[in-house]
Scaffold this motif. Structure first.
Motif, PDB file in Angstrom:
ATOM      1  N   GLN A 173      37.146  38.207  34.552  1.00 48.65           N
ATOM      2  CA  GLN A 173      36.950  37.692  35.922  1.00 48.65           C
ATOM      3  C   GLN A 173      35.587  38.116  36.459  1.00 48.65           C
ATOM      4  O   GLN A 173      34.875  37.324  37.065  1.00 48.65           O
ATOM      5  N   LEU A 174      35.223  39.386  36.239  1.00 56.16           N
ATOM      6  CA  LEU A 174      33.943  39.890  36.734  1.00 56.16           C
ATOM      7  C   LEU A 174      32.770  39.170  36.074  1.00 56.16           C
ATOM      8  O   LEU A 174      31.762  38.905  36.720  1.00 56.16           O
TER       9      LEU A 174
ATOM     10  N   GLN B  28      33.177  35.238  37.540  1.00 52.81           N
ATOM     11  CA  GLN B  28      33.036  35.081  38.998  1.00 52.81           C
ATOM     12  C   GLN B  28      31.951  36.030  39.480  1.00 52.81           C
ATOM     13  O   GLN B  28      32.240  37.158  39.839  1.00 52.81           O
TER      14      GLN B  28
ATOM     15  N   VAL C   2      29.297  46.139  42.093  1.00 53.97           N
ATOM     16  CA  VAL C   2      30.688  45.881  42.484  1.00 53.97           C
ATOM     17  C   VAL C   2      31.324  47.181  42.973  1.00 53.97           C
ATOM     18  O   VAL C   2      31.199  48.220  42.329  1.00 53.97           O
TER      19      VAL C   2
ATOM     20  N   THR D 104      40.443  41.593  33.872  1.00 53.12           N
ATOM     21  CA  THR D 104      39.604  42.008  35.002  1.00 53.12           C
ATOM     22  C   THR D 104      38.129  41.846  34.635  1.00 53.12           C
ATOM     23  O   THR D 104      37.334  41.296  35.402  1.00 53.12           O
TER      24      THR D 104
ATOM     25  N   ARG E  27      40.633  34.780  48.836  1.00 48.33           N
ATOM     26  CA  ARG E  27      39.510  35.208  47.999  1.00 48.33           C
ATOM     27  C   ARG E  27      39.941  36.237  46.961  1.00 48.33           C
ATOM     28  O   ARG E  27      39.134  36.855  46.297  1.00 48.33           O
TER      29      ARG E  27
ATOM     30  N   ASP F 162      30.378  36.424  42.123  1.00 48.55           N
ATOM     31  CA  ASP F 162      30.274  36.842  43.527  1.00 48.55           C
ATOM     32  C   ASP F 162      31.360  37.845  43.940  1.00 48.55           C
ATOM     33  O   ASP F 162      31.583  38.081  45.111  1.00 48.55           O
ATOM     34  N   ILE F 163      32.013  38.469  42.969  1.00 52.47           N
ATOM     35  CA  ILE F 163      33.044  39.467  43.300  1.00 52.47           C
ATOM     36  C   ILE F 163      32.358  40.723  43.835  1.00 52.47           C
ATOM     37  O   ILE F 163      31.452  41.266  43.215  1.00 52.47           O
ATOM     38  N   GLU F 164      32.786  41.153  45.028  1.00 50.68           N
ATOM     39  CA  GLU F 164      32.184  42.324  45.659  1.00 50.68           C
ATOM     40  C   GLU F 164      33.028  43.583  45.472  1.00 50.68           C
ATOM     41  O   GLU F 164      32.520  44.689  45.482  1.00 50.68           O
TER      42      GLU F 164
ATOM     43  N   VAL G 246      36.664  45.389  43.658  1.00 47.97           N
ATOM     44  CA  VAL G 246      37.752  45.376  42.679  1.00 47.97           C
ATOM     45  C   VAL G 246      38.772  46.438  43.089  1.00 47.97           C
ATOM     46  O   VAL G 246      38.410  47.580  43.377  1.00 47.97           O
TER      47      VAL G 246
END
Length: 194
Positions: A25-26, A29, A60, A22, A12, A31-33, A35
């Motif tokens: 990606q945020l 995606q 996040v 970065t 993941r 569902d990123i919890e 970093v």
């Protein structure tokens, strides 16, 4: 370090080679919890990346990963909303413990650091005040610190010049400074930028 993170978080884990990557990606995606942010990542200036992620993605969690282990930097990062700090030299056990604790909603610092930071004098007022800015105010302040004029900021953020002026005056009031130059200097100092 990356290999250790992959062992802890499994497949993941998304990697980014720059700060702008970065952010991409945020944005893509959703569902990123969590970093893991390297203070020396290309495009990330001091703690500015932390505050930018915090303002754009308030849900996040951000853990600072760095070879810089100065207690004052770590204290600032925590004041500005970081959920933890993992030294680059950390063991897999240490990283695993940090991830579990942070995802459980707690802050995590290495044992030796937690005590050192607790014994530091209180954080400077400007860092505390920066943490009170809204996401828009923070963006405007970052651009002011970069030397942009109201007209340029309005164009960049696609807002009116009068809205920019309102943000600037709110920032000056919250930071308790008398002009843009002092606001920019305070921002760069607090972010560890030179």
């Amino acid at each position: 370090m990356c290999q250790a993170l992959t062992e802890v978080v499994g497949n993941r884990l998304f990697e980014a080679s720059s700060f702008s990557e970065t952010l991409e990606q945020l944005h893509s995606q959703r569902d990123i919890e969590l970093v893991f942010l390297d203070l020396n990542m290309p495009g990330n200036e001091g703690l500015a990346g932390l505050t930018e992620i915090q303002s754009l993605f308030p849900d996040v969690l951000v853990v600072i990963v760095s070879a810089q282990e100065e207690p004052a930097i770590i204290q600032k990062a925590i004041t500005l909303g970081a959920s933890g700090f993992i030294p680059k030299s950390a063991s897999i056990t240490c990283i695993s413990q940090a991830v579990t604790q942070v995802l459980d909603g707690e802050q995590w610092l290495p044992d030796n650091m937690a005590e050192t930071i607790a014994n530091l004098p209180p954080q400077d007022d400007v860092t505390e005040r920066l943490a009170q800015l809204t996401p828009h105010q923070f963006k405007v302040l970052k651009m002011v610190a970069d030397g942009l004029l109201n007209k340029q900021i309005a164009h960049e953020l696609d807002i009116s010049e009068s809205t920019v002026k309102q943000h600037v005056s709110a920032v000056l009031k919250k930071l308790n400074v008398i002009n843009r130059t002092k606001a920019g200097v305070a921002f760069k100092h607090a972010m560890g930028m030179h």
